[in-house]
Write a protein that holds these residues in place. Structure first.
Motif, mmCIF file in Angstrom:
data_model
loop_
_atom_site.group_PDB
_atom_site.id
_atom_site.type_symbol
_atom_site.label_atom_id
_atom_site.label_comp_id
_atom_site.label_asym_id
_atom_site.label_seq_id
_atom_site.Cartn_x
_atom_site.Cartn_y
_atom_site.Cartn_z
ATOM 1 N N SER A 109 -78.697 -49.895 -15.247
ATOM 2 C CA SER A 109 -78.883 -49.554 -16.660
ATOM 3 C C SER A 109 -77.613 -49.860 -17.447
ATOM 4 O O SER A 109 -76.666 -49.050 -17.441
ATOM 5 C CB SER A 109 -79.237 -48.067 -16.813
ATOM 6 N N ALA A 111 -76.987 -49.516 -20.381
ATOM 7 C CA ALA A 111 -76.688 -48.456 -21.350
ATOM 8 C C ALA A 111 -75.771 -47.389 -20.751
ATOM 9 O O ALA A 111 -75.085 -46.676 -21.482
ATOM 10 C CB ALA A 111 -77.984 -47.812 -21.838
ATOM 11 N N SER A 114 -69.756 -48.937 -19.332
ATOM 12 C CA SER A 114 -68.714 -48.880 -20.357
ATOM 13 C C SER A 114 -67.684 -49.969 -20.070
ATOM 14 O O SER A 114 -67.937 -50.894 -19.298
ATOM 15 C CB SER A 114 -68.077 -47.484 -20.367
#
Length: 295
Positions: A109, A111, A114
Motif C-alpha cells: 500500500s 499510501a 513515506s
C-alpha cells in the motif's frame, strides 16, 4: 557532474538523460570516477560510500521501500543501529540483490509509505506493525511513544492500522496489547474513538453515523450518545466506552437510567468497548448492520 548533483545513487536510467551510456558508467567506475554500489548502480567518488547509499540502492534496485530495522534507523528510533539493508516489496516481485534482506507482502500500500532523507521507507504505523512481530512489549511501547512525541504518529492512526491488519498477522496481538495500555492511561480521546468507529462502519458498507447526537423525550434531554442513526425507521444509539473501569458510580448509574429511557422510546441501544473495536471489528459492524436491518 550534474548527474551526481541530481542523484545520490544512480543507474543507467538516470544517466541516459545526461547523455551517459552504461558503458561510460562502467568505464568511469573502472578509472575511479565513480563508485560501484551494486550491479549497474553507482555513486559519486567524491565521498565515501555509506550505509545510506546502500539502503537507497536497495530500495531503488528492488522497487521497494526500506523496512523493519532499516526503516527504524531512518526514522531515528532509539536503540537501532545501521545493519544489513531491509526492504519491503510487493509479494509478486521476485528480487533478491546480494546483501539485502527482502520482505514480501500481499498488502502493498503506497499510501502507507513515506520518505526519509530522500529514501522511500514504510510509514510509522506500518513500521510499528513490523516491529511488533519481534520486539519486547516494553521496547515496542517506547518506539510508539517516540513517534507520537515527535508527531510522526497518533494513537488513532495506529489503532486504525491495527484494525485493518488481518487476524493472525505476526505482531498483531502484541500491538493490540500495547494499544490497550494507551487506552488505560487515557491517551485515546473519546472523540478519536468515535471517529475510528464511524470510519469502521463506513468501511463496512454502512452509511456514516451522526457523531455526538442528542436524544430527547418528554422530560427533556436523555443523553448525548457517541454515535447514532437517528433517522432510520428504528433509531439506533451507539455508546462507546474506552475507559469503563475509570467511571464513577454516579456516571455508571446515570448511563443505565438513560439507556432505559431510550429503550422506552423504542430506540435501540448498542454498547461497544475499545476491545470490541480492536479485537473483533467485523462483529461490531455485523451487530450494527443487524440492528439497522430491524432484525
Amino acid at each position: 557532474m550534474a548527474l551526481s548533483r541530481a542523484h545520490r545513487v544512480f543507474g543507467a536510467a538516470e544517466a541516459e538523460p545526461f547523455g551517459i551510456s552504461s558503458d561510460a558508467l562502467r568505464q568511469r567506475a573502472a578509472t575511479g570516477g565513480l563508485q560501484r554500489v551494486g550491479r549497474g548502480w553507482y555513486a559519486p567518488a567524491d565521498r565515501p560510500l555509506t550505509w545510506t547509499h546502500r539502503v537507497e540502492w536497495a530500495t531503488r534496485t528492488t522497487g521497494g521501500v526500506a523496512s523493519h530495522r532499516a526503516a527504524a534507523v531512518l526514522w531515528k528510533l532509539e536503540g537501532f543501529r545501521a545493519s544489513k539493508p531491509e526492504v519491503l516489496v510487493p509479494f509478486e516481485r521476485r528480487v533478491r540483490p546480494t546483501g539485502v534482506k527482502v520482505h514480501r507482502t500481499r498488502r502493498w500500500s503506497p499510501a502507507g509509505h513515506s520518505e526519509r532523507n530522500g529514501i522511500a521507507v514504510v510509514g510509522p504505523a506500518v513500521l510499528i506493525g513490523q516491529l511488533a512481530s519481534y520486539l519486547p512489549e516494553v521496547r515496542l511501547r517506547a518506539c510508539i511513544d517516540q513517534l507520537i512525541r515527535e508527531k510522526h504518529l497518533t494513537v488513532a492512526t495506529l489503532a486504525r492500522f491495527h484494525v485493518e491488519t488481518p487476524l493472525g498477522t505476526p505482531g498483531r496481538a502484541a500491538l493490540g496489547e500495547v494499544l490497550s495500555q494507551f487506552v488505560e492511561d487515557e491517551r485515546v480521546p473519546m472523540s478519536d474513538f468515535s471517529r475510528l468507529v464511524a470510519d469502521l462502519l463506513v468501511a463496512g458498507g454502512l452509511t456514516e453515523p451522526v457523531l455526538e447526537h442528542n436524544f430527547y423525550d418528554d422530560e427533556g434531554l436523555i443523553q448525548m450518545v457517541d454515535l447514532a442513526y437517528p433517522n432510520q425507521s428504528e433509531a439506533l444509539a451507539i455508546g462507546l466506552d474506552s475507559l469503563s473501569h475509570h467511571r464513577d458510580r454516579a456516571t455508571f448509574i446515570g448511563d443505565r437510567r438513560a439507556r432505559n429511557r431510550l429503550e422506552l422510546l423504542g430506540i435501540k441501544v448498542l454498547l461497544f468497548t475499545w476491545w470490541d473495536y480492536t479485537d473483533e471489528p467485523e462483529l461490531l459492524v455485523a451487530q450494527v448492520r443487524k440492528a439497522l436491518s430491524g432484525h
